[in-house]
Design a protein around this motif. Structure first.
Motif, PDB file in Angstrom:
ATOM      1  N   PHE A 171      78.428  52.988  80.840  1.00 22.20           N
ATOM      2  CA  PHE A 171      78.316  53.115  79.387  1.00 22.20           C
ATOM      3  C   PHE A 171      77.261  52.163  78.856  1.00 22.20           C
ATOM      4  O   PHE A 171      76.369  52.537  78.100  1.00 22.20           O
ATOM      5  N   LEU A 172      77.333  50.903  79.302  1.00 19.25           N
ATOM      6  CA  LEU A 172      76.407  49.893  78.787  1.00 19.25           C
ATOM      7  C   LEU A 172      74.983  50.181  79.249  1.00 19.25           C
ATOM      8  O   LEU A 172      74.030  50.027  78.482  1.00 19.25           O
ATOM      9  N   ALA A 200      68.586  52.796  66.598  1.00 25.65           N
ATOM     10  CA  ALA A 200      69.967  52.686  66.118  1.00 25.65           C
ATOM     11  C   ALA A 200      70.925  53.408  67.055  1.00 25.65           C
ATOM     12  O   ALA A 200      70.552  54.307  67.789  1.00 25.65           O
ATOM     13  N   ARG A 201      72.184  52.967  67.018  1.00 30.69           N
ATOM     14  CA  ARG A 201      73.229  53.569  67.853  1.00 30.69           C
ATOM     15  C   ARG A 201      74.435  53.888  66.981  1.00 30.69           C
ATOM     16  O   ARG A 201      74.590  53.332  65.899  1.00 30.69           O
ATOM     17  N   ASP A 225      85.207  54.756  76.592  1.00 27.39           N
ATOM     18  CA  ASP A 225      83.754  54.806  76.477  1.00 27.39           C
ATOM     19  C   ASP A 225      83.252  56.196  76.135  1.00 27.39           C
ATOM     20  O   ASP A 225      82.099  56.510  76.385  1.00 27.39           O
ATOM     21  N   GLU A 241      81.957  44.743  75.816  1.00 26.23           N
ATOM     22  CA  GLU A 241      81.732  44.556  77.253  1.00 26.23           C
ATOM     23  C   GLU A 241      80.904  43.312  77.513  1.00 26.23           C
ATOM     24  O   GLU A 241      81.207  42.514  78.404  1.00 26.23           O
ATOM     25  N   LYS A 244      79.871  52.833  69.383  1.00 26.30           N
ATOM     26  CA  LYS A 244      79.219  52.484  70.652  1.00 26.30           C
ATOM     27  C   LYS A 244      78.748  51.042  70.627  1.00 26.30           C
ATOM     28  O   LYS A 244      78.797  50.342  71.639  1.00 26.30           O
ATOM     29  N   PHE A 274      73.776  52.799  77.101  1.00 24.17           N
ATOM     30  CA  PHE A 274      73.608  52.259  75.756  1.00 24.17           C
ATOM     31  C   PHE A 274      72.265  51.565  75.628  1.00 24.17           C
ATOM     32  O   PHE A 274      71.546  51.726  74.654  1.00 24.17           O
ATOM     33  N   TYR A 275      71.919  50.770  76.669  1.00 24.48           N
ATOM     34  CA  TYR A 275      70.631  50.077  76.619  1.00 24.48           C
ATOM     35  C   TYR A 275      69.476  51.060  76.729  1.00 24.48           C
ATOM     36  O   TYR A 275      68.439  50.889  76.114  1.00 24.48           O
ATOM     37  N   ASN A 276      69.667  52.091  77.519  1.00 23.31           N
ATOM     38  CA  ASN A 276      68.536  52.963  77.812  1.00 23.31           C
ATOM     39  C   ASN A 276      68.157  53.883  76.671  1.00 23.31           C
ATOM     40  O   ASN A 276      66.986  54.042  76.373  1.00 23.31           O
ATOM     41  N   SER A 277      69.130  54.517  76.063  1.00 23.78           N
ATOM     42  CA  SER A 277      68.730  55.467  75.032  1.00 23.78           C
ATOM     43  C   SER A 277      69.843  55.621  74.018  1.00 23.78           C
ATOM     44  O   SER A 277      70.986  55.253  74.267  1.00 23.78           O
ATOM     45  N   LYS A 278      69.466  56.202  72.877  1.00 26.19           N
ATOM     46  CA  LYS A 278      70.485  56.407  71.859  1.00 26.19           C
ATOM     47  C   LYS A 278      71.201  57.725  72.060  1.00 26.19           C
ATOM     48  O   LYS A 278      72.178  58.002  71.381  1.00 26.19           O
ATOM     49  N   TYR A 279      70.711  58.554  72.945  1.00 24.05           N
ATOM     50  CA  TYR A 279      71.380  59.830  73.173  1.00 24.05           C
ATOM     51  C   TYR A 279      72.155  59.779  74.465  1.00 24.05           C
ATOM     52  O   TYR A 279      71.636  60.156  75.511  1.00 24.05           O
ATOM     53  N   SER A 280      73.314  59.261  74.452  1.00 27.97           N
ATOM     54  CA  SER A 280      74.108  59.278  75.671  1.00 27.97           C
ATOM     55  C   SER A 280      75.568  59.115  75.321  1.00 27.97           C
ATOM     56  O   SER A 280      75.901  58.555  74.323  1.00 27.97           O
ATOM     57  N   ARG A 333      69.842  44.193  74.360  1.00 23.80           N
ATOM     58  CA  ARG A 333      70.364  43.250  75.340  1.00 23.80           C
ATOM     59  C   ARG A 333      70.467  41.846  74.759  1.00 23.80           C
ATOM     60  O   ARG A 333      71.522  41.198  74.814  1.00 23.80           O
ATOM     61  N   ILE A 383      77.484  45.905  85.313  1.00 23.96           N
ATOM     62  CA  ILE A 383      77.815  46.435  83.998  1.00 23.96           C
ATOM     63  C   ILE A 383      78.163  47.909  84.130  1.00 23.96           C
ATOM     64  O   ILE A 383      77.759  48.570  85.081  1.00 23.96           O
ATOM     65  N   SER A 384      78.917  48.399  83.148  1.00 17.28           N
ATOM     66  CA  SER A 384      79.417  49.766  83.263  1.00 17.28           C
ATOM     67  C   SER A 384      78.292  50.752  82.972  1.00 17.28           C
ATOM     68  O   SER A 384      77.258  50.406  82.412  1.00 17.28           O
TER      69      SER A 384
END
Ligand code: SF4
Ligand code: FES
Lengths: 743, 132
Positions: free
Chosen positions: B122-123, A648-649, A669, A660, A653, B126-132, A360, B119-120
């Motif tokens: 997706f975001l 990591a991502r 997305d 965004e 993404k 994205f913040y919550n976990s790397k598997y999504s 964030r 926020i969408s």
């Protein structure tokens, strides 16, 4: 034995025989192959089957008849097969669907015929014949499962095992060992050997190949591989009889860039992988079929992983790209995936140290900064290992922010992305085998693309093709003519003043390969137009043959050009205020202005990180699904084999999330959505595993009026073993560098 | 240490929202008063400050600020008391308190932040976990 014992038990139970008889009966039942003791008699009993089921070739192979008149018919176990003339008995059996056991025979190597495991019976021949070395003759009647053949195999097996140590429990080959499997299938169920076994001193072949030479069965596959495919005369056979040893004669290391392949072709555990030694058993590994990204070839590999760890990398068969070999860099760089990884988003504090923050906060900081700079001060650079999806996202994002300064490193200041034939290998890698004259311009394929070099070597060996080379002195492992070092030579060839130009014009399928190092030169356009003149003179580009090729260096290059990642001008870095490095470590960071804000998104703490203000941790190629285009324009995807490290991502993404937060949200997305966006830009990127040839040729290109310079061509890849952030983090690659490259 | 908590028992239901509110404040004060001893028991001096713990407790309570049924509030208070008692009695271990109220606290507070509104998905993922 099972059946015999069972039968005698039932007999015993039904009271048909007296227990007194039993011992003698049992003794006879134990012998597994009673008929073998009396092969002739048993053979007489064997009846020819009349109605045979249709069999299909081993591995679903298809037979190719070069000229149909030459087809001959042989009978394998009574089943007639049509084969082209010149095939061996073993190949004929394979086409008939019978897999013959073998140790020394390998379809890509010359025939040695020294293990004798492939013995089969051929009618009217006095002895069993070694099928791998015997050409099939018309009307031959081959029998593969007669008692004689079985007995022969059992005998060979017994001799091989006589001097083979019983160290399967501590052998790394265990579980994927040809000797193990075949002794289970064809060997005798007990040994008769009571003497001591011979032992052989281990050889030191360098940091990659571990040897336990006592296990060697003298099949000489490794020797033939080294001399024929790798083109180094390092290995050889010393001594004769029971003193026979594989070795290097004088103590020296194996210096080939393909040396790791001897691990795969060694049928036993004599040559195994040194970095993988005692790390895992092959049955605990999960195999993921993916591709390699360390060079532009896109070799097909299988990543074997255990839990979250990549344990080893082995090649996968792909006749069009890497056949069944891979380079040492591909095979052994994987330990770099465990070192120097970035696992948390980080921001550089005022004291110059990085502080781990949440996604964030990191995204918010970058989004704020990117709004404070002018759109044309924003620059994005995609790295060598980027996949097409993330490059698409990067380009779309920067375009939305109003900047068009986005490129992929290695493509030079003003790449040509308009004509696809100008940046891919038009001949295709397998097509190189048809060429009869090569002209290498400013490229050292041996270090830039080892698998392409192996193809050229194969062609040179098979057809005595001529190779002319323009560039700095280098060690190519085939006969070549060093024409010169600078572009002047090209001019001479173009004007027909050089002897090599007649060689080119007389060739049937001439092939010119220009290295991607030329992209970085200022006189790039001039060089390409000279090369095109040569191509025009020698009729290199014809409707039926396109021999004008560019050999790329990095996995990302072709996709970047397909997607149109080209900068407005080459000088953008000097005047930029915001630089987005997506895994780019080889951009010249000294040119970056002091006050520029640098974001580094990547998986390794490599060169780019030293200058970065914010770090976004991304996943490596083994952890994500990404599209790559190789140098011949073949689209392939990686498959995630292990989970990503830390926080990591995936690359795309991160950019999508940043867009965004920055208020310029990208309209996709999910992976499928980003791929359909790619379809609108470069539809060829969706045809996975297909080579998309270029449709238009050079003739459409505008004339260039640049003059060629006199600067000689340079060496592009100084250090074969360390070319990108993953290989630079690898310890094994560092060892290779120090031990092997100094020679 | 925990003498005043020894004889905790289920109180009769609150008759009105007012009473439930009063009990909530009492519970909060009780929790605040036991924070120093909790810090002591679990050796938390170098990972968290008393005020941070206090605001964690407060945000936990605020998370349920929309509840108006006195019976539900009583139930939540009972659960809160149970948790508090577990901590004070050393029935939990250090990593429990760190995991739930020190490290986990960040997510707890941020989930409620006004920043995340609009926020969408997706975001959020994205913040919550790397598997999504
Ligand atoms: S080392 Fe392996 S490949 Fe080489 S001869 Fe011995 S068994 Fe064959
Ligand atoms: S495979 Fe035929 S002799 Fe070795």
């Amino acid at each position: 034995m099972g059946l015999g014992l069972l039968a005698s038990r039932t007999l015993l139970r039904s009271g048909k025989i007296q227990p007194g008889n039993f011992t003698s009966l049992l003794r006879r039942c134990i012998v597994s192959t009673t008929e073998l003791q009396n092969a002739e008699a048993a053979q007489a009993q064997a009846q020819p089957d009349t109605d045979l089921p249709k069999r299909s070739p081993v591995g679903g192979a298809r037979v190719h008849f070069p000229n149909p008149e030459d087809a001959i018919e042989v009978f394998v176990d009574g089943y007639p097969v049509k084969i082209p003339k010149g095939m061996t008995v073993l190949q004929a059996c394979e086409i008939a669907g019978v897999d013959i056991p073998r140790f020394c025979y390998h379809s890509r190597l010359s025939i040695a015929g020294n293990c004798r495991m492939c013995l089969v019976e051929v009618e009217k021949s006095p002895k069993p014949v070694a099928s791998c070395a015997m050409p099939a003759l018309p009307g031959m009647k081959i029998k593969t499962d007669t008692p004689i053949a079985k007995k022969a195999r059992e005998g060979v097996m017994e001799f091989l095992l006589m001097n083979h140590p019983l160290d399967c429990p501590i052998c790394d080959q265990g579980g994927e060992c040809d000797l193990q499997d075949q002794s289970m299938a064809f060997g005798s169920d007990r040994g008769r050997f009571t003497e001591t076994k011979r032992s052989v001193v281990d050889k030191n072949l360098g940091p990659l190949v571990k040897t336990v030479m006592t296990r060697c069965i003298q099949c000489t596959r490794c020797v033939r591989f080294a001399t024929e495919i790798a083109g180094v005369q390092d290995l050889g056979m010393l001594g004769r009889g029971s003193g026979e040893e594989i070795g290097t004669y004088v103590e020296r290391l194996m210096t080939s860039e393909l040396s790791g392949n001897v691990i795969d072709i060694c049928p036993v555990g004599a040559l195994t992988s040194k970095p993988f030694a005692f790390k895992a058993r092959n049955w605990e590994l999960k195999g993921t079929e993916t591709i390699d990204v360390t060079d532009a070839v896109g070799s097909n590999i299988r990543i074997d992983s255990r839990g979250p760890e990549v344990m080893r990398i082995v090649p996968r068969l792909n006749e069009d790209i890497n056949e069944e070999w891979i380079s040492d860099k591909t095979r052994f760089f994987y330990d770099g995936l465990k070192r120097q990884r970035l696992n948390d988003p980080m921001i550089r504090g005022p004291d110059g140290r990085f502080k781990a923050v949440s996604w964030r906060d990191a995204l918010a900081v970058v989004a704020e900064v990117i709004h404070q700079v002018k759109p044309d001060e924003i620059v994005g650079v995609a790295g060598k290992l980027s996949d097409a999806e993330s490059m698409m996202a990067l380009k779309d994002f920067l375009n939305k922010m109003g900047s068009n300064n986005v490129w992929c490193e290695g493509n030079g200041p003003n790449p040509n992305a308009d004509i696809r034939s100008g940046y891919i290998m038009n001949t295709s890698i397998s097509g190189l085998e048809k060429a009869d004259v090569f002209l290498l311009v400013g490229t050292q394929p041996r270090v830039e693309a080892a698998m392409v070099n192996a193809r050229i070597r194969k062609t040179v060996r098979a057809t005595q093709a001529k190779v002319g080379y323009v560039g700095p002195a280098t060690d190519l492992n085939y006969d070549h003519e060093h024409l010169g070092t600078g572009p002047q030579i090209l001019k001479e060839i173009a004007e027909g003043r050089h002897p090599f130009s007649s060689t080119l014009t007389n060739a049937k399928n001439p092939c010119i390969i220009v290295g991607a190092g030329v992209f970085e030169r200022n006189d790039k356009d001039a060089i390409f137009s000279v090369v095109e003149t040569i191509a025009g003179r020698a009729k290199v580009v014809r409707p039926d043959w396109n021999g004008l090729n560019v050999l790329l260096l990095n996995a990302a290059q072709a996709a970047a050009l397909d997607l149109g990642l080209i900068p407005d001008s080459g000088k953008k870095i000097e005047s930029s205020k915001f630089i987005y490095l997506m895994g780019a470590d080889d951009v010249n960071l000294e040119k970056v202005p002091e006050d520029a804000f640098v974001v580094y998104q990547g998986h390794h703490g490599d060169r780019g990180v030293y200058r970065a203000n914010v770090i976004f941790p991304a996943s490596a190629f083994s952890e994500k699904e990404g599209t790559y285009v190789n140098t011949e324009g073949c689209v392939q995807t990686t498959v995630p084999a292990v989970p990503t490290v830390g926080d990591a991502r995936d690359d795309w993404k991160i950019i999508r999330a940043l867009s965004e937060v920055a208020g310029a949200c990208l309209p996709y997305d999910s992976l499928s959505a980003i791929r359909s966006r790619m379809r609108t830009v470069a539809p060829n990127l969706l045809n996975i595993d297909e080579r998309q040839p270029a449709t238009f040729s050079y003739s459409l290109k505008p004339e260039s009026h640049q003059e060629t310079g006199t600067v000689p061509f340079g060496t592009v890849v100084e250090n074969f073993y360390m070319t990108d952030s993953i290989t630079r983090a690898s310890k094994v690659m560092a060892q290779c560098r120090t031990l092997l490259l100094k020679i | 240490m925990a003498h005043w908590m020894k004889n905790l028992k289920v109180q009769p239901n609150s008759t009105s929202l007012e009473e439930a509110r009063k009990r909530t404040f009492e519970f909060f004060r009780l929790a605040c008063r036991s924070i120093p001893s909790i810090m002591e028991i679990y050796n938390l001096q170098d990972v968290v400050s008393p005020s941070q713990l206090r605001s964690t407790v407060a945000s936990q309570i605020r998370k349920n600020s929309h509840v108006t049924n006195p019976k539900v509030i009583d139930m939540l208070l009972f659960k809160g008391m149970e948790e508090l008692k577990n901590f004070v009695d050393h029935a939990k271990q250090r990593h429990h308190i760190i995991g739930q109220y020190v490290v986990g606290r960040k997510g707890l507070v941020q989930d409620l932040g006004p920043k995340d509104e609009g926020i969408s998905n997706f975001l959020k993922n994205f913040y919550n976990s790397k598997y999504s």
